[in-house]
Design a protein around this motif. Structure first.
Motif, PDB file in Angstrom:
ATOM      1  N   GLY A 151     -15.684   6.456  14.647  1.00  0.00           N
ATOM      2  CA  GLY A 151     -15.393   7.939  13.973  1.00  0.00           C
ATOM      3  C   GLY A 151     -15.531   8.127  12.387  1.00  0.00           C
ATOM      4  N   ARG A 152     -13.966   7.375  12.457  1.00  0.00           N
ATOM      5  CA  ARG A 152     -13.125   6.845  11.547  1.00  0.00           C
ATOM      6  C   ARG A 152     -13.831   6.157  10.622  1.00  0.00           C
ATOM      7  NH1 ARG A 152      -8.343   8.155  14.913  1.00  0.00           N
ATOM      8  NH2 ARG A 152      -7.592   9.688  15.100  1.00  0.00           N
ATOM      9  N   LYS A 153     -14.411   5.488  10.652  1.00  0.00           N
ATOM     10  CA  LYS A 153     -14.960   4.446   9.586  1.00  0.00           C
ATOM     11  C   LYS A 153     -16.587   5.855   9.227  1.00  0.00           C
ATOM     12  CE  LYS A 153     -14.631  -0.148  11.537  1.00  0.00           C
ATOM     13  NZ  LYS A 153     -15.229  -1.234  12.555  1.00  0.00           N
ATOM     14  N   MET A 175     -23.722  11.402  13.899  1.00  0.00           N
ATOM     15  CA  MET A 175     -22.963  10.746  14.902  1.00  0.00           C
ATOM     16  C   MET A 175     -23.301   9.928  16.266  1.00  0.00           C
ATOM     17  SD  MET A 175     -21.023  13.819  14.752  1.00  0.00           S
ATOM     18  CE  MET A 175     -21.563  15.371  13.859  1.00  0.00           C
ATOM     19  N   ALA A 176     -24.272   9.221  15.240  1.00  0.00           N
ATOM     20  CA  ALA A 176     -24.707   8.154  16.097  1.00  0.00           C
ATOM     21  C   ALA A 176     -23.531   7.152  16.957  1.00  0.00           C
ATOM     22  CB  ALA A 176     -25.901   7.279  15.896  1.00  0.00           C
ATOM     23  N   ASP A 182     -14.589  11.913  18.663  1.00  0.00           N
ATOM     24  CA  ASP A 182     -15.497  11.550  17.613  1.00  0.00           C
ATOM     25  C   ASP A 182     -16.379  12.669  16.713  1.00  0.00           C
ATOM     26  OD1 ASP A 182     -13.201   9.862  16.774  1.00  0.00           O
ATOM     27  OD2 ASP A 182     -14.698   8.133  17.594  1.00  0.00           O
ATOM     28  N   VAL A 183     -17.598  12.770  17.441  1.00  0.00           N
ATOM     29  CA  VAL A 183     -18.461  14.092  17.241  1.00  0.00           C
ATOM     30  C   VAL A 183     -17.492  15.174  17.124  1.00  0.00           C
ATOM     31  CG1 VAL A 183     -19.890  15.740  18.436  1.00  0.00           C
ATOM     32  CG2 VAL A 183     -19.662  12.739  19.042  1.00  0.00           C
ATOM     33  N   ALA A 188     -16.758  18.815  12.606  1.00  0.00           N
ATOM     34  CA  ALA A 188     -15.504  19.914  11.585  1.00  0.00           C
ATOM     35  C   ALA A 188     -16.161  18.914   9.981  1.00  0.00           C
ATOM     36  CB  ALA A 188     -14.505  19.934  12.489  1.00  0.00           C
ATOM     37  N   LEU A 189     -15.740  18.255  10.346  1.00  0.00           N
ATOM     38  CA  LEU A 189     -15.691  17.037   8.632  1.00  0.00           C
ATOM     39  C   LEU A 189     -17.408  17.659   7.161  1.00  0.00           C
ATOM     40  CD1 LEU A 189     -15.298  15.461   6.057  1.00  0.00           C
ATOM     41  CD2 LEU A 189     -16.314  13.825   7.398  1.00  0.00           C
TER      42      LEU A 189
END
Length: 249
Positions: A151-153, A175-176, A182-183, A188-189
């Motif tokens: 998710g951070r990547k 979101m895959a 992380d989703v 939010a991002l």
């Protein structure tokens, strides 16, 4: 609001198979527009046509009134349309800061000469830090990108994309493969970075689509089944039949 990206009669055939058939699509300025559909609906093909990784068999694509139908991906990127990919695309052995700095070097027309003096390379650092902060990765700024969670990547990819100063973001299944935490972080991002940008995304996670999207276009068998907000398209009989009959990816 005006139309930023528009397709008319967009069609793509592969050796007699029609993957996208006469699609009309209009993305409004400042909106988050989702492109969804069951497996084999033609979403990826349509997205690749809009981002110029495929050329249409027929139809036109315009960006802010300019015909971009035959342009190459690099050309539309220079106009401000920048896309992401499903597969993570970071430099794993570079730090978070360095990954964003590479994008800034590209935007400024600088060479990717990593052997140049540190003083020359670090003149982009303040701007790179601002983009890292924008996506919530400040505490990881000196970490190798390869060490980040998936998710951070993806957040780092968005930071690098923002460094290119896009007018419009085109996100391919952001979101895959993500865990729920992380989703939530990337949702939010996206909401945050969309405040002054237009976003078109292909996404299979319907809860994310419902939460984020201003407008949704539903494809099935290469054609548009329905369009509107989530409340509208989720109740459309043709959409319900398509998802029940084919399942969604």
């Amino acid at each position: 609001m005006g139309i930023v990206l528009e397709a008319k009669g967009l069609t793509k055939e592969f050796k007699g198979f029609v993957a996208v058939n006469n699609v009309d699509l209009a993305v409004e300025e400042g909106s988050i527009h989702a492109l969804i559909g069951p497996n084999g609906a033609g979403k990826t093909t349509c997205f690749n046509l809009l981002t110029k990784f495929l050329q249409p068999t027929s139809g036109t694509i315009t960006y802010r009134g300019r015909d971009i139908t035959r342009m190459k991906p690099a050309g539309i990127a220079r106009l401000g349309l920048v896309r992401s990919f499903q597969i993570s695309a970071v430099f794993p052995d570079l730090s978070v800061l360095q990954n964003v700095r590479v994008a800034l070097q590209r935007k400024r027309g600088e060479s990717y000469d990593f052997w140049r003096s540190e003083k020359i390379l670090t003149r982009f650092d303040d701007e790179a830090r601002a983009h890292v902060e924008e996506v919530g990765l400040t505490e990881f700024i000196d970490h190798r990108a390869g060490e980040l969670s998936y998710g951070r990547k993806r957040a780092l990819e968005i930071a690098a994309t923002l460094a290119l100063e896009p007018d419009m973001l085109l996100l391919d299944e952001p979101m895959a493969g993500m865990a729920q935490a992380d989703v939530e972080r990337i949702t939010a991002l996206i909401r945050r970075v969309a405040k002054n940008r237009t976003i078109l995304m292909v996404e299979h996670n319907l809860s994310v689509v419902a939460d984020l999207s201003d407008r949704i276009t539903v494809l099935a068998r290469g054609e548009i089944l329905a369009e509107g907000d989530y409340a509208t398209v989720s109740k459309a009989p043709a959409v319900i039949d398509a998802y029940i009959g084919a399942g969604h990816d």
